[in-house]
Design a protein around this motif. Sequence first.
Motif, PDB file in Angstrom:
ATOM      1  N   VAL A  79       0.865  -1.186   0.000  1.00 47.17           N
ATOM      2  CA  VAL A  79       0.000   0.000   0.000  1.00 47.17           C
ATOM      3  C   VAL A  79       0.902   1.238   0.000  1.00 47.17           C
ATOM      4  O   VAL A  79       2.121   1.134   0.149  1.00 47.17           O
ATOM      5  N   ARG A  80       0.286   2.406  -0.138  1.00 46.02           N
ATOM      6  CA  ARG A  80       1.067   3.637  -0.048  1.00 46.02           C
ATOM      7  C   ARG A  80       1.589   3.810   1.381  1.00 46.02           C
ATOM      8  O   ARG A  80       0.948   3.385   2.346  1.00 46.02           O
ATOM      9  N   ALA A  81       2.727   4.442   1.496  1.00 46.47           N
ATOM     10  CA  ALA A  81       3.336   4.638   2.811  1.00 46.47           C
ATOM     11  C   ALA A  81       2.466   5.493   3.720  1.00 46.47           C
ATOM     12  O   ALA A  81       2.486   5.329   4.944  1.00 46.47           O
ATOM     13  N   ASP A  82       1.695   6.420   3.119  1.00 49.08           N
ATOM     14  CA  ASP A  82       0.838   7.283   3.928  1.00 49.08           C
ATOM     15  C   ASP A  82      -0.515   6.652   4.254  1.00 49.08           C
ATOM     16  O   ASP A  82      -1.356   7.259   4.910  1.00 49.08           O
ATOM     17  N   ASP A  83      -0.711   5.413   3.790  1.00 52.01           N
ATOM     18  CA  ASP A  83      -1.928   4.659   4.134  1.00 52.01           C
ATOM     19  C   ASP A  83      -1.643   3.932   5.450  1.00 52.01           C
ATOM     20  O   ASP A  83      -0.879   2.975   5.487  1.00 52.01           O
ATOM     21  N   ARG A  93       4.111   0.780  -9.114  1.00 55.04           N
ATOM     22  CA  ARG A  93       3.939   2.102  -9.724  1.00 55.04           C
ATOM     23  C   ARG A  93       2.527   2.631  -9.533  1.00 55.04           C
ATOM     24  O   ARG A  93       2.333   3.782  -9.121  1.00 55.04           O
ATOM     25  N   ASP A  94       1.522   1.774  -9.806  1.00 54.82           N
ATOM     26  CA  ASP A  94       0.136   2.232  -9.705  1.00 54.82           C
ATOM     27  C   ASP A  94      -0.316   2.427  -8.259  1.00 54.82           C
ATOM     28  O   ASP A  94      -1.170   3.270  -7.981  1.00 54.82           O
ATOM     29  N   VAL A  95       0.260   1.653  -7.332  1.00 59.07           N
ATOM     30  CA  VAL A  95      -0.039   1.884  -5.910  1.00 59.07           C
ATOM     31  C   VAL A  95       0.529   3.243  -5.501  1.00 59.07           C
ATOM     32  O   VAL A  95      -0.147   4.057  -4.865  1.00 59.07           O
ATOM     33  N   ALA A  96       1.765   3.502  -5.886  1.00 57.52           N
ATOM     34  CA  ALA A  96       2.423   4.767  -5.530  1.00 57.52           C
ATOM     35  C   ALA A  96       1.686   5.965  -6.110  1.00 57.52           C
ATOM     36  O   ALA A  96       1.589   7.019  -5.471  1.00 57.52           O
TER      37      ALA A  96
END
Length: 253
Positions: free
Chosen positions: A121-125, A172-175
Motif C-alpha cells: 500500500v502507499r506509505a501514507d496509508d 507504480r500504480d499503488v504509488a
Amino acid sequence: MIRALKRIAAGLTAGWIIAAAPAAFAETTYTVGSTATGVPFTFLDVKSNEIQGLLVDAISATGKAAGFDVKVQQTTFSALIPSLTTKKIDIISAAMLKTPAREQVVDFSDTVYSYGEGLIVRADDKGKYTSMDDLKGEVVGAQVGTAFVDALNKKGIFKEVRTYDSVADIMRDVALGRIKAGFGDHPIVAYQLQKNPNPQLRLVEGYKPEVTGQVCFVVRKGDKETLDKLNAGIRKIKADGELAQIIKKWQEE
C-alpha cells in the motif's frame, strides 16, 4: 588372409563402439522457461544479459545432481504454461505456485520453496490490513496469471481487480494512487523494496497470506521421465544441503 580380415573387422567394431560411447552417454539438455521480472527468484541480469536468481541456481543444481543440462530461456509469466504445453520449453522454473487448477494442465515436481502473497500500500496509508477482506470495495491489483488474481476475483468483494505484467507495474500504480493496494509474491516484493526502497510504498506487516503454496518445477502433463529426473535431483540437493545454501544466498543478496 581370413585372419587378417577378422582382425580388421574387430578393430573397426571396437572403433565404432568407442566413437558411439560419447553420444550414448551425452547428457540431455532441457530448455527451461524463466521470467525476467521475478527477482530474487528469476530476473534478467543486464550486465550479462542472462536470467539469474534463486530458481535458476536451483534448476541448474538439480540438473547437475540428476545428470542433465539446462538452457534457460526468458519467457513472460503469462506465457510460461502455453510455452510448455506447445513444447517451446521443457521445464518451467519460476515463481509459480502449485494450484489445483494448474495441476489439471501441467505436472509439478517436489517442493523447492514455499511462500504466500505480500500486500503493498502507499506509505501514507496507515490502515491495518490483516487479510484481503479488509480491502473490501477497493480497487486492487495483482500480476496476470498468478494465483493471487484468482483468489481476489473469487472473493467478489472488490470494486475492481486489475492485472499487471509485473510487480514493478503494480508498485507504480499503488504509488500513484491508481489502485488502493497491490498483491505480489512476498519474497519478490520484499526483495525489491529492500534493494530499491520507495518512500511512497510500504509492505504491510501483520498481513496474513491467504494464498500460501509451494513453488515447484513444472513439466508437461504426463512427462514422467522428466519429472522423475527432477525429483531425484531435488532430493539430492536437499539431502546434501545445496538447496538450503542457494536459498540462503539469495535471502542475503
